[in-house]
Design a protein around this motif. Structure first.
Motif, PDB file in Angstrom:
ATOM      1  N   HIS A   1       0.833  -1.205   0.000  1.00 48.55           N
ATOM      2  CA  HIS A   1       0.000   0.000   0.000  1.00 48.55           C
ATOM      3  C   HIS A   1       0.867   1.255   0.000  1.00 48.55           C
ATOM      4  O   HIS A   1       0.678   2.165  -0.812  1.00 48.55           O
ATOM      5  N   TRP A   2       1.839   1.311   0.907  1.00 48.54           N
ATOM      6  CA  TRP A   2       2.651   2.509   1.038  1.00 48.54           C
ATOM      7  C   TRP A   2       3.637   2.672  -0.102  1.00 48.54           C
ATOM      8  O   TRP A   2       4.051   3.787  -0.425  1.00 48.54           O
ATOM      9  N   TRP A   3       4.030   1.570  -0.760  1.00 50.48           N
ATOM     10  CA  TRP A   3       4.888   1.699  -1.930  1.00 50.48           C
ATOM     11  C   TRP A   3       4.150   2.480  -3.008  1.00 50.48           C
ATOM     12  O   TRP A   3       4.722   3.357  -3.648  1.00 50.48           O
ATOM     13  N   CYS A   4       2.864   2.180  -3.211  1.00 46.66           N
ATOM     14  CA  CYS A   4       2.062   2.916  -4.198  1.00 46.66           C
ATOM     15  C   CYS A   4       2.009   4.398  -3.847  1.00 46.66           C
ATOM     16  O   CYS A   4       2.157   5.252  -4.722  1.00 46.66           O
ATOM     17  N   GLU A   5       1.804   4.694  -2.579  1.00 45.45           N
ATOM     18  CA  GLU A   5       1.777   6.089  -2.137  1.00 45.45           C
ATOM     19  C   GLU A   5       3.136   6.755  -2.383  1.00 45.45           C
ATOM     20  O   GLU A   5       3.209   7.904  -2.841  1.00 45.45           O
ATOM     21  N   ALA A   6       4.218   6.034  -2.091  1.00 53.40           N
ATOM     22  CA  ALA A   6       5.559   6.591  -2.243  1.00 53.40           C
ATOM     23  C   ALA A   6       5.880   6.869  -3.710  1.00 53.40           C
ATOM     24  O   ALA A   6       6.533   7.867  -4.021  1.00 53.40           O
ATOM     25  N   VAL A   7       5.433   5.993  -4.606  1.00 47.27           N
ATOM     26  CA  VAL A   7       5.678   6.211  -6.035  1.00 47.27           C
ATOM     27  C   VAL A   7       5.029   7.520  -6.473  1.00 47.27           C
ATOM     28  O   VAL A   7       5.640   8.321  -7.179  1.00 47.27           O
ATOM     29  N   LEU A   8       3.802   7.756  -6.037  1.00 44.32           N
ATOM     30  CA  LEU A   8       3.133   9.005  -6.399  1.00 44.32           C
ATOM     31  C   LEU A   8       3.812  10.210  -5.760  1.00 44.32           C
ATOM     32  O   LEU A   8       3.930  11.259  -6.389  1.00 44.32           O
ATOM     33  N   ASP A   9       4.277  10.072  -4.525  1.00 45.27           N
ATOM     34  CA  ASP A   9       4.980  11.176  -3.869  1.00 45.27           C
ATOM     35  C   ASP A   9       6.329  11.451  -4.524  1.00 45.27           C
ATOM     36  O   ASP A   9       6.741  12.604  -4.641  1.00 45.27           O
ATOM     37  N   ALA A  10       7.016  10.398  -4.962  1.00 50.11           N
ATOM     38  CA  ALA A  10       8.344  10.554  -5.547  1.00 50.11           C
ATOM     39  C   ALA A  10       8.298  11.254  -6.896  1.00 50.11           C
ATOM     40  O   ALA A  10       9.227  11.943  -7.284  1.00 50.11           O
ATOM     41  N   ASP A  11       7.215  11.073  -7.621  1.00 49.01           N
ATOM     42  CA  ASP A  11       7.101  11.678  -8.949  1.00 49.01           C
ATOM     43  C   ASP A  11       5.784  12.440  -9.008  1.00 49.01           C
ATOM     44  O   ASP A  11       4.817  11.983  -9.599  1.00 49.01           O
ATOM     45  N   GLN A  12       5.758  13.601  -8.379  1.00 51.46           N
ATOM     46  CA  GLN A  12       4.522  14.379  -8.287  1.00 51.46           C
ATOM     47  C   GLN A  12       3.985  14.751  -9.658  1.00 51.46           C
ATOM     48  O   GLN A  12       2.783  14.768  -9.873  1.00 51.46           O
ATOM     49  N   THR A  13       4.856  15.023 -10.618  1.00 57.45           N
ATOM     50  CA  THR A  13       4.402  15.372 -11.970  1.00 57.45           C
ATOM     51  C   THR A  13       3.623  14.220 -12.572  1.00 57.45           C
ATOM     52  O   THR A  13       2.545  14.414 -13.130  1.00 57.45           O
ATOM     53  N   HIS A  14       4.161  13.015 -12.442  1.00 57.18           N
ATOM     54  CA  HIS A  14       3.475  11.836 -12.978  1.00 57.18           C
ATOM     55  C   HIS A  14       2.138  11.640 -12.259  1.00 57.18           C
ATOM     56  O   HIS A  14       1.139  11.327 -12.882  1.00 57.18           O
TER      57      HIS A  14
END
Length: 98
Positions: A52-65
């Motif tokens: 769950h948190w990996w998905c959140e982290a991916v979105l946080d890491a690439d805010q533009t995406h």
């Protein structure tokens, strides 16, 4: 039923799939929430918390995406694939299917 397919450019995962990588990609408050959930999870629940948190982290890491995904979702332009195709793709990649 269909799911939204998300294709991320580049090789490998944008965020390492471990607690250290996830925590590094999250902001301070969200990082603390992640650690709180992970430490409170029973051993059999830890993998689900990490996923769950990996998905959140991916979105946080690439805010533009993340912003592009949100805009496409709101516009109804995200590409779709069937659940059966998504399951088959996961099996073909050797990933778990729950």
């Amino acid at each position: 039923m269909s799911v939204q397919s998300v294709h991320m450019e580049g090789a490998g995962d944008p965020v390492p799939r471990n607690a250290e990588g996830i925590a590094a990609a999250l902001s301070g408050a969200r990082r603390m929430e992640f650690y709180r959930e992970l430490l409170a999870a029973a051993p059999q629940e830890a993998e689900a918390v990490l996923r769950h948190w990996w998905c959140e982290a991916v979105l946080d890491a690439d805010q533009t995406h993340g912003d592009q995904l949100a805009a496409a979702a709101l516009a109804g332009t995200l590409p779709l694939t069937s659940v059966a195709d998504a399951i088959e793709a996961r099996r073909a990649a050797g990933l778990p299917v729950e």
